[in-house]
Design a protein around this motif. Structure first.
Motif, PDB file in Angstrom:
ATOM      1  N   LEU A   1      81.260  44.358  72.019  1.00  0.00           N
ATOM      2  CA  LEU A   1      82.142  45.531  72.033  1.00  0.00           C
ATOM      3  C   LEU A   1      83.277  45.238  73.001  1.00  0.00           C
ATOM      4  O   LEU A   1      83.066  44.626  74.051  1.00  0.00           O
ATOM      5  N   ALA A   2      84.483  45.679  72.638  1.00  0.00           N
ATOM      6  CA  ALA A   2      85.620  45.409  73.525  1.00  0.00           C
ATOM      7  C   ALA A   2      86.584  46.585  73.468  1.00  0.00           C
ATOM      8  O   ALA A   2      86.747  47.227  72.435  1.00  0.00           O
ATOM      9  N   GLY A   3      87.239  46.864  74.633  1.00  0.00           N
ATOM     10  CA  GLY A   3      88.270  47.889  74.681  1.00  0.00           C
ATOM     11  C   GLY A   3      87.682  49.260  74.925  1.00  0.00           C
ATOM     12  O   GLY A   3      87.044  49.831  74.056  1.00  0.00           O
ATOM     13  N   ASP A   4      87.881  49.820  76.139  1.00  0.00           N
ATOM     14  CA  ASP A   4      87.402  51.180  76.475  1.00  0.00           C
ATOM     15  C   ASP A   4      85.967  51.376  76.039  1.00  0.00           C
ATOM     16  O   ASP A   4      85.662  52.315  75.309  1.00  0.00           O
ATOM     17  N   VAL A   5      85.098  50.500  76.457  1.00  0.00           N
ATOM     18  CA  VAL A   5      83.689  50.618  76.072  1.00  0.00           C
ATOM     19  C   VAL A   5      83.049  51.760  76.868  1.00  0.00           C
ATOM     20  O   VAL A   5      83.250  51.865  78.081  1.00  0.00           O
ATOM     21  N   GLU A   6      82.304  52.607  76.156  1.00  0.00           N
ATOM     22  CA  GLU A   6      81.583  53.703  76.825  1.00  0.00           C
ATOM     23  C   GLU A   6      80.128  53.680  76.372  1.00  0.00           C
ATOM     24  O   GLU A   6      79.860  53.545  75.182  1.00  0.00           O
ATOM     25  N   VAL A   7      79.214  53.797  77.340  1.00  0.00           N
ATOM     26  CA  VAL A   7      77.788  53.928  77.019  1.00  0.00           C
ATOM     27  C   VAL A   7      77.327  55.254  77.610  1.00  0.00           C
ATOM     28  O   VAL A   7      77.362  55.437  78.830  1.00  0.00           O
ATOM     29  N   HIS A   8      76.929  56.180  76.751  1.00  0.00           N
ATOM     30  CA  HIS A   8      76.463  57.490  77.210  1.00  0.00           C
ATOM     31  C   HIS A   8      74.938  57.485  77.133  1.00  0.00           C
ATOM     32  O   HIS A   8      74.363  57.191  76.092  1.00  0.00           O
ATOM     33  N   HIS A   9      74.310  57.806  78.263  1.00  0.00           N
ATOM     34  CA  HIS A   9      72.843  57.856  78.277  1.00  0.00           C
ATOM     35  C   HIS A   9      72.415  59.315  78.425  1.00  0.00           C
ATOM     36  O   HIS A   9      72.728  59.957  79.424  1.00  0.00           O
ATOM     37  N   ASN A  10      71.749  59.815  77.385  1.00  0.00           N
ATOM     38  CA  ASN A  10      71.215  61.179  77.435  1.00  0.00           C
ATOM     39  C   ASN A  10      69.699  61.065  77.521  1.00  0.00           C
ATOM     40  O   ASN A  10      69.027  60.954  76.504  1.00  0.00           O
ATOM     41  N   PRO A  11      69.173  61.027  78.759  1.00  0.00           N
ATOM     42  CA  PRO A  11      67.738  60.851  78.901  1.00  0.00           C
ATOM     43  C   PRO A  11      66.971  62.097  78.483  1.00  0.00           C
ATOM     44  O   PRO A  11      67.550  63.186  78.357  1.00  0.00           O
ATOM     45  N   GLN A  12      65.681  61.918  78.258  1.00  0.00           N
ATOM     46  CA  GLN A  12      64.809  63.026  77.893  1.00  0.00           C
ATOM     47  C   GLN A  12      64.863  64.093  78.976  1.00  0.00           C
ATOM     48  O   GLN A  12      64.901  65.288  78.722  1.00  0.00           O
ATOM     49  N   SER A  13      64.889  63.618  80.234  1.00  0.00           N
ATOM     50  CA  SER A  13      64.974  64.598  81.335  1.00  0.00           C
ATOM     51  C   SER A  13      65.942  64.048  82.370  1.00  0.00           C
ATOM     52  O   SER A  13      66.153  62.847  82.438  1.00  0.00           O
ATOM     53  N   GLY A  14      66.522  64.935  83.161  1.00  0.00           N
ATOM     54  CA  GLY A  14      67.456  64.476  84.178  1.00  0.00           C
ATOM     55  C   GLY A  14      68.881  64.462  83.634  1.00  0.00           C
ATOM     56  O   GLY A  14      69.095  64.618  82.420  1.00  0.00           O
ATOM     57  N   PRO A  15      69.842  64.286  84.513  1.00  0.00           N
ATOM     58  CA  PRO A  15      71.248  64.381  84.112  1.00  0.00           C
ATOM     59  C   PRO A  15      71.685  63.222  83.220  1.00  0.00           C
ATOM     60  O   PRO A  15      71.107  62.129  83.285  1.00  0.00           O
ATOM     61  N   ASN A  16      72.708  63.475  82.406  1.00  0.00           N
ATOM     62  CA  ASN A  16      73.278  62.411  81.582  1.00  0.00           C
ATOM     63  C   ASN A  16      74.063  61.449  82.457  1.00  0.00           C
ATOM     64  O   ASN A  16      74.504  61.801  83.553  1.00  0.00           O
ATOM     65  N   GLY A  17      74.229  60.239  81.931  1.00  0.00           N
ATOM     66  CA  GLY A  17      75.018  59.236  82.657  1.00  0.00           C
ATOM     67  C   GLY A  17      76.005  58.594  81.706  1.00  0.00           C
ATOM     68  O   GLY A  17      75.768  58.526  80.492  1.00  0.00           O
ATOM     69  N   VAL A  18      77.155  58.150  82.242  1.00  0.00           N
ATOM     70  CA  VAL A  18      78.161  57.465  81.411  1.00  0.00           C
ATOM     71  C   VAL A  18      78.546  56.166  82.098  1.00  0.00           C
ATOM     72  O   VAL A  18      78.831  56.149  83.303  1.00  0.00           O
ATOM     73  N   LEU A  19      78.509  55.095  81.329  1.00  0.00           N
ATOM     74  CA  LEU A  19      78.919  53.769  81.828  1.00  0.00           C
ATOM     75  C   LEU A  19      80.207  53.402  81.117  1.00  0.00           C
ATOM     76  O   LEU A  19      80.292  53.546  79.892  1.00  0.00           O
ATOM     77  N   THR A  20      81.215  52.971  81.875  1.00  0.00           N
ATOM     78  CA  THR A  20      82.462  52.552  81.226  1.00  0.00           C
ATOM     79  C   THR A  20      82.803  51.143  81.704  1.00  0.00           C
ATOM     80  O   THR A  20      82.584  50.795  82.874  1.00  0.00           O
ATOM     81  N   THR A  21      83.325  50.334  80.767  1.00  0.00           N
ATOM     82  CA  THR A  21      83.740  48.977  81.111  1.00  0.00           C
ATOM     83  C   THR A  21      84.707  48.494  80.039  1.00  0.00           C
ATOM     84  O   THR A  21      84.988  49.233  79.085  1.00  0.00           O
ATOM     85  N   SER A  22      85.193  47.263  80.191  1.00  0.00           N
ATOM     86  CA  SER A  22      86.178  46.788  79.208  1.00  0.00           C
ATOM     87  C   SER A  22      85.517  45.977  78.092  1.00  0.00           C
ATOM     88  O   SER A  22      86.075  45.850  77.010  1.00  0.00           O
TER      89      SER A  22
END
Lengths: 189, 150
Positions: A115-136
């Motif tokens: 994957l390339a260009g404004d890569v986003e990984v959204h983690h919606n766990p079963q419990s606990g807050p969501n997280g977002v990872l961004t990279t190129s």
């Protein structure tokens, strides 16, 4: 009587006409020089619009799903190019990883997805807050269910922020290894 | 400082491992944590979260791990050293163990385990159960603190 432009046009037509006529009757396009029949590596054998691809695990569970407005397959490169790919990957605990990027490549044997260009990984766990990872850029290795980048990346979750250069995501274990230059900022409880 | 506890926590390290299942993050390599005037340094720092996701406990391991904080603007900085430190954020308490040492201005405390209360700047020192590491305190007389010869 004839303007100079018109005269020039007539002369040009007079030169081109014989070539067009010969080419038309011969029925063959200009012959490829013999010995260079090798197909151009950029040639596509099939493409799909608004493609949705679903992968199942050997046990029959949904492993991941890809969506893209345009997919082009390059046989000589043994891979497909995806425009603005989006993927979703469920986790064993019932959470979900969703990823998107400007472009992506899937190798035919499914061993690697880039994957390339404004890569986003959204983690919606079963419990606990969501997280977002961004990279190129990010490379995913489905057989091992991990992803890796050497580029700078940022993780944001619940107002907390962590930056790193290079990381590895282990989806099954829900574990992220931050490889260097780690800077974190947490809210006071 | 009193307002330290409401400050954000900043961490820097060579690398880190985030376990989203357990909520534990382990930082490794030249780790430095700061929260206002408080600083913790170590080779390896473990960061724990409460059930609601807040950071509530920090464990630092080093050779030695270090802690420093200025209790009040008028007070000298307190320094603490030990092979292991545990900082409980809600109770504002640091427990230093294994070759524990605390320096408050010119006073020094050593023991097997020292519990430092950040709110009150109180030091509780404990010797080892076997008795081979006793508590030692060196408290400078007030006159020498002010630089006067007795």
């Amino acid at each position: 009587m004839f303007s100079s432009t018109r005269i020039r046009l007539l002369i040009a037509l007079a030169i081109i006409a014989p070539v067009l006529i010969f080419w038309g009757f011969s029925g063959d396009t200009l012959q490829q020089p013999s010995g260079s029949s090798k197909e151009n590596a950029a040639s596509i054998d099939f493409f799909m619009h608004d493609a949705r691809t679903v992968y199942w695990s050997p046990e029959g569970d949904l492993a991941r799903e890809w969506q893209t407005p345009e997919l082009k397959h390059y046989p000589l490169r043994s891979r497909s190019e995806l425009l603005e790919p989006e993927t979703s990957m469920p986790t064993p605990e019932g959470g979900l990883y969703k990823m998107r990027a400007n472009e992506g490549w899937i190798v035919d044997d499914q061993s690697q997805i880039q994957l390339a260009g404004d890569v986003e990984v959204h983690h919606n766990p079963q419990s606990g807050p969501n997280g977002v990872l961004t990279t190129s850029s990010l490379t995913i290795y489905p057989p091992r269910n991990i992803a890796r980048t050497d580029a700078p990346a940022k993780l944001v979750r619940d107002g907390e922020q962590t930056e790193t250069v290079g990381l590895e995501v282990y989806f099954d274990q829900q574990r992220i290894e931050l490889l260097s230059n780690v800077q974190g900022r947490y809210n006071a409880p | 400082l009193p307002e330290d506890r409401s400050q954000p926590i900043h961490i820097s390290a060579n690398s880190a491992s985030i376990n989203e299942k357990t909520g534990v993050t382990v930082y490794s390599g030249q780790v430095e944590i700061s929260q206002g005037s408080m600083k913790i340094r170590g080779d390896r720092v473990e960061l724990y979260r409460s059930a609601d996701g807040d950071v509530n406990r920090i464990v630092s391991i080093g050779k030695p791990a270090e802690f420093e904080q200025q209790p009040k603007a008028s007070d000298p900085v307190t320094h603490a050293y030990g092979l292991r430190m545990e900082y409980k954020i809600n109770s504002q308490q640091v427990t230093i163990s294994e070759q524990a040492k605390v320096e408050q201005g010119q006073d020094t405390f050593t023991g097997e385990r020292i519990v430092y209360n950040m709110d009150k700047a109180i030091v509780d020192a404990y010797s080892s159960e076997s008795g081979d590491q006793r508590v030692k305190m060196v408290i400078q007389p007030k006159s020498s603190r002010n630089g006067l010869n007795p």
